[in-house]
Design an enzyme around this catalytic site. Structure first.
Site, short mmCIF file in Angstrom:
data_model
loop_
_atom_site.label_atom_id
_atom_site.label_comp_id
_atom_site.label_asym_id
_atom_site.label_seq_id
_atom_site.Cartn_x
_atom_site.Cartn_y
_atom_site.Cartn_z
N GLY A 82 0.83 -1.20 0.00
CA GLY A 82 0.00 0.00 0.00
C GLY A 82 0.87 1.25 0.00
CB SER A 83 4.10 2.06 1.64
OG SER A 83 3.64 1.79 2.92
CG ASP A 190 -6.29 2.07 7.15
OD1 ASP A 190 -5.59 1.13 6.75
OD2 ASP A 190 -5.85 2.98 7.88
CB SER A 211 -2.75 -1.47 2.27
OG SER A 211 -1.95 -2.43 2.96
CG HIS A 216 -4.76 -3.04 5.26
ND1 HIS A 216 -5.10 -1.72 5.35
CD2 HIS A 216 -3.50 -3.13 5.71
CE1 HIS A 216 -4.08 -1.03 5.82
NE2 HIS A 216 -3.09 -1.86 6.06
CG ASN A 284 10.45 -3.74 -10.36
OD1 ASN A 284 9.22 -3.87 -10.23
ND2 ASN A 284 11.24 -4.75 -10.67
C1 LIG Z 1 -3.86 4.61 5.79
C2 LIG Z 1 -2.72 3.73 5.34
N1 LIG Z 1 -2.09 4.01 4.21
C3 LIG Z 1 -1.07 3.25 3.77
C4 LIG Z 1 -0.62 2.16 4.47
C5 LIG Z 1 0.53 1.38 3.97
O1 LIG Z 1 0.19 0.10 3.51
P1 LIG Z 1 1.28 -1.05 3.47
O2 LIG Z 1 1.47 -1.53 4.87
O3 LIG Z 1 0.66 -2.10 2.59
O4 LIG Z 1 2.53 -0.49 2.90
C6 LIG Z 1 -1.23 1.85 5.69
C7 LIG Z 1 -0.71 0.77 6.53
O5 LIG Z 1 -0.94 -0.29 6.66
C8 LIG Z 1 -2.32 2.64 6.14
O6 LIG Z 1 -2.95 2.36 7.27
#
Ligand SMILES: Cc1ncc(COP(=O)(O)O)c(C=O)c1O
Length: 433
Positions: A82-83, A190, A211, A216, A284
């Site tokens: 998700g990041s 979320d 994510s 999630h 990537n």
């Molecule tokens: C609101 C929100 N955005 C982004 C993320 C990032 O997702 P990921 O952990 O898959 O990198 C999270 C974390 O889990 C999140 O709570």
């Protein structure tokens, strides 16, 4: 035939190792989140392994299509987290292909400080200025008046997460976006399955992200996606995801555009192989086929997962509504139907116990709690002395940092677990209050 035998054995393995379930909170505790799956996810993962295609293939296509059908949005680009989805969605807006609408270093991007860092870091990573505005209780979402007051000529984008599954008030925000010609990026990580005025979140912004980390709504272990109805943005996101390349052939394909050896790019020689032409400063951040295979099986469960999250939220609400003197109860944004990520509570400042007392007690009883991520992100060590702006006060954000926490509502919770939490909370209150 061999595959069928392997699948049958996987089912047997699942039944023997995971199928029975063990829902005794005294033994295993009450987790805030966790993966919920059956043999289908493992069979898909094994199938993908036996295909041994490894990178994006049939399962990736299937998974993306299921997300696209669920949201009713044409373009879904899978990523490794998700990041990464946030980084790619935001970075895409810097593309030169967007002409004078492209974001530039120094532009201001409105967001909140009470959230997860991955919503904010792409702004800094792209040399732009996060502008932090306050949230409001009990929705824990952006205060729209504070957002309006934060707008300047430099504001070019709004990048906000739907806090813990609760949609922010999209109507006035979309009005601002239209009036001021801003970009809107919805961090829907979320809130996959939440609705605002009946429409799914993640379908309002120019771009949105999901994510698939196990906490999630559905999981692929690590994983994420970018969603957009804009074909140009989709192609740009894909390019940023895939090393910045200009070519958009799927893995293993050649010459989709029919002009592989006949175009002019930059100062390269005419007809330079399009496969190796780079029009973005990319990364990537692709998903693997095994992750997508798991995700595809999870997608079939998403509607039921969302329902269970809502039921668990309602059960916790009933439980904590008995103590209005001690806790601020969460509230869905008007006209919304959240597929809650969690059950958020704040301990009232004049309660005869502190948040720390309460969460320490719960954790000692093996009931997991979490804070609202970074609390007030500007107080985090990484953010000190960075180039951001605070618009107005962050009083409520500090309140969230000091008084708030959440319990899980993930579909793995049972009625026994929630009843156990109820008993423990009653014991604590009897003792302290
Ligand atoms: C609101 C929100 N955005 C982004 C993320 C990032 O997702 P990921 O952990 O898959 O990198 C999270 C974390 O889990 C999140 O709570």
């Amino acid at each position: 035939m061999l595959r069928d035998q392997i699948r049958a054995l996987v089912k047997q393995y699942y039944d023997e190792n995971f199928g029975l379930g063990d829902n005794n909170p005294m033994k295993n505790g009450v987790k805030y989140a966790g993966r919920v799956f059956d043999e289908k996810e493992i069979i898909n993962a094994v199938d993908a392994s036996l295909d041994f295609w490894l990178t994006e293939g049939r399962f990736s296509e299937e998974f993306a299509q299921k997300i696209s059908d669920f949201l009713g949005v044409a373009n879904v680009i899978l990523t490794n987290s998700g990041s990464s989805a946030n980084l790619l969605a935001f970075s895409a807006l810097t593309s030169r292909k967007l002409g004078d609408r492209a974001l530039q270093p120094g532009d201001e991007v409105i967001t909140v400080a009470a959230g997860f860092p991955a919503t904010v870091t792409p702004i800094l990573q792209n040399q732009m200025i996060p502008v932090f505005v306050d949230v409001e209780l009990p929705t824990y979402n952006v205060n729209v008046n504070a957002l309006k007051a934060a707008l300047t000529d430099k504001t070019k984008c709004i990048f906000l997460a739907h806090t813990l599954g609760n949609p922010y008030d999209l109507e006035p925000i979309l009005e601002i976006v239209r009036d001021k010609k801003l970009w809107l990026v919805e961090d829907n990580c979320d809130a996959f399955g939440s609705r605002y005025h009946g429409k799914l979140t993640g379908t309002f912004g120019h771009l949105s992200t999901i994510s698939f980390y196990p906490a999630h709504h559905i999981t692929t272990g690590e994983g994420g996606a970018i969603v957009t109805s804009d074909d140009q943005l989709a192609r740009i996101v894909r390019s940023f995801r895939d090393w910045g390349r200009d070519c958009y052939c799927a893995g293993g394909e050649n010459n989709t555009c029919g002009k592989r050896f006949s175009q002019q790019f930059g100062t390269l020689p005419l007809g330079y192989d399009h496969k190796y032409v780079y029009s973005e400063i990319g990364y990537n951040l692709k998903m693997t086929e095994m992750q997508a295979a798991i995700g595809s099986a999870q997608m079939d469960k998403l509607p039921a997962f969302c329902e269970k999250r809502k039921q668990n939220f309602a059960a916790y609400y009933e439980l904590f509504a008995k103590y209005p003197k001690y806790f601020v109860l969460p509230q869905a944004t008007p006209n919304s139907d959240p597929a809650w990520f969690s059950f958020i509570l704040s301990v009232c400042p004049d309660a005869p116990f502190s948040r720390e007392d309460f969460v320490k007690f719960l954790n000692s009883k093996r009931i997991e709690t979490r804070n609202i991520f970074a609390g007030n992100i500007i107080r985090q060590p990484a953010f000190i002395d960075r180039n951001f702006r605070v618009a107005g006060s962050l009083e409520q954000t500090d309140f969230v940092m000091n008084q708030s926490f959440f319990l899980g509502v993930y579909p793995g919770l049972t009625t026994e677990m929630i009843a156990y939490v109820g008993e423990m909370v009653a014991d604590f209150i009897k003792d302290r209050a």
